[in-house]
Design a protein around this motif. Sequence first.
Motif, mmCIF file in Angstrom:
data_model
loop_
_atom_site.group_PDB
_atom_site.id
_atom_site.type_symbol
_atom_site.label_atom_id
_atom_site.label_comp_id
_atom_site.label_asym_id
_atom_site.label_seq_id
_atom_site.Cartn_x
_atom_site.Cartn_y
_atom_site.Cartn_z
ATOM 1 N N ARG A 1 13.618 40.988 40.656
ATOM 2 C CA ARG A 1 13.220 41.680 39.421
ATOM 3 C C ARG A 1 13.922 43.028 39.402
ATOM 4 O O ARG A 1 14.264 43.557 40.464
ATOM 5 N N THR B 1 8.635 52.516 45.188
ATOM 6 C CA THR B 1 8.929 51.178 45.699
ATOM 7 C C THR B 1 8.407 51.119 47.137
ATOM 8 O O THR B 1 8.581 52.076 47.891
ATOM 9 N N ASN C 1 10.272 42.708 52.573
ATOM 10 C CA ASN C 1 9.751 42.423 51.236
ATOM 11 C C ASN C 1 9.579 43.765 50.520
ATOM 12 O O ASN C 1 8.961 44.674 51.062
ATOM 13 N N TRP D 1 8.354 45.749 46.901
ATOM 14 C CA TRP D 1 7.612 45.539 45.655
ATOM 15 C C TRP D 1 7.260 46.867 45.013
ATOM 16 O O TRP D 1 7.384 47.919 45.634
ATOM 17 N N GLN D 2 6.808 46.795 43.771
ATOM 18 C CA GLN D 2 6.340 47.995 43.070
ATOM 19 C C GLN D 2 4.911 47.787 42.580
ATOM 20 O O GLN D 2 4.029 48.568 42.872
ATOM 21 N N LYS D 3 4.686 46.707 41.800
ATOM 22 C CA LYS D 3 3.369 46.462 41.199
ATOM 23 C C LYS D 3 2.384 45.983 42.265
ATOM 24 O O LYS D 3 1.355 46.605 42.498
ATOM 25 N N ASP D 4 2.688 44.903 42.916
ATOM 26 C CA ASP D 4 1.883 44.411 44.036
ATOM 27 C C ASP D 4 2.761 43.550 44.935
ATOM 28 O O ASP D 4 3.843 43.127 44.542
ATOM 29 N N ARG D 5 2.264 43.312 46.132
ATOM 30 C CA ARG D 5 3.049 42.588 47.139
ATOM 31 C C ARG D 5 3.475 41.206 46.698
ATOM 32 O O ARG D 5 4.489 40.677 47.143
ATOM 33 N N GLU D 6 2.619 40.593 45.860
ATOM 34 C CA GLU D 6 2.900 39.215 45.435
ATOM 35 C C GLU D 6 3.966 39.160 44.335
ATOM 36 O O GLU D 6 4.350 38.081 43.896
ATOM 37 N N THR D 7 4.387 40.352 43.852
ATOM 38 C CA THR D 7 5.431 40.404 42.824
ATOM 39 C C THR D 7 6.621 41.191 43.377
ATOM 40 O O THR D 7 6.866 42.326 42.972
ATOM 41 N N PRO D 8 7.347 40.613 44.335
ATOM 42 C CA PRO D 8 8.438 41.374 44.966
ATOM 43 C C PRO D 8 9.591 41.638 43.997
ATOM 44 O O PRO D 8 9.875 40.806 43.127
ATOM 45 N N ILE D 9 10.234 42.795 44.127
ATOM 46 C CA ILE D 9 11.453 43.061 43.348
ATOM 47 C C ILE D 9 12.687 42.587 44.124
ATOM 48 O O ILE D 9 13.713 42.305 43.527
#
Lengths: 149, 153
Positions: free
Chosen positions: A101, A108, A127, A129-137
Amino acid sequence: MTYSDSMAQLVSETQRSGHWETLLEQIPYAGFIGLTAQTLGDEILFCMEPLESNTGNPLLPALHGGVIAGFMETAATLNLMVSLNVDQVPKVIDFTIDYLRSGKMKPTYATCILSRQGQRIANVQVNAWQKDRETPIATARVNFLMHDK
Amino acid sequence: MGVKRFIAVLPQCQALGMRVESADHEHVLFSLPFAECHIGNSRKQLIHGGVIATLLDTACGSVAVCALPRFEMCPTLDLRIDHLRPAVAGKALYCRASIVQVTPRIVFTEGVVYQEKGRPVSRAVANFMRLGAGKTPVEMDEALFSPNNEGEE
């Protein structure tokens, strides 16, 4: 004191105290991209501030992909050094990153998993992410050459 | 071609000090004069891998854009770097990036970083998604390709 003695001391001190400032001072690039670290129990959480200079595409705006790579490589290296208490900075043999993403201009985070640690090679997965761990960038993996003991 | 202007609007590239030496539809050559903030290992005076990654991502991404008939946003899909030898502080880095293949949806590229010619520091492959000219902000295309701006280069 030799190079490896003082580095070993710095790493054990960071491991013991959970204070990262002195170790991070050894890496000017970490300061340049706004990287900080904190030890949370048995996990190390890395953070990169959304510095204006970290922008790649100013129209979106989005973080530069190279900065995300630099952040994740630094996280992998520091995580490996402190979790194994090594006395020298391990060499990166190769680095692979998948961009999942676009990175927004906000903090970050990254955590690492030491997938394998052998005598000569260590493999670390990162890993970010910004929003949460389950939504990696982005996800990355790094192969390190370990120094002979 | 507006590669110099493209790089000039990317804040991270300006912060590092990246320059475009040459660019055509298949190759670009970038340079990065040394700066203290590039150091990853103060004691051994080595350049950080993140600086090399940013140079490769930018150069490969630029050559991907140069290969297309019109400007398209091309985000990086993935980047894989082999570090062949250490990059030392005090010397400039150079990156030559080349097109491997252009398809309707993906651009495949490769790049090499060196400090002395013939002695590669790192090599990489990077793949980019083509988002299509329709998904690219008009201002970006105009800013980069308007013939009125050519004199700035």
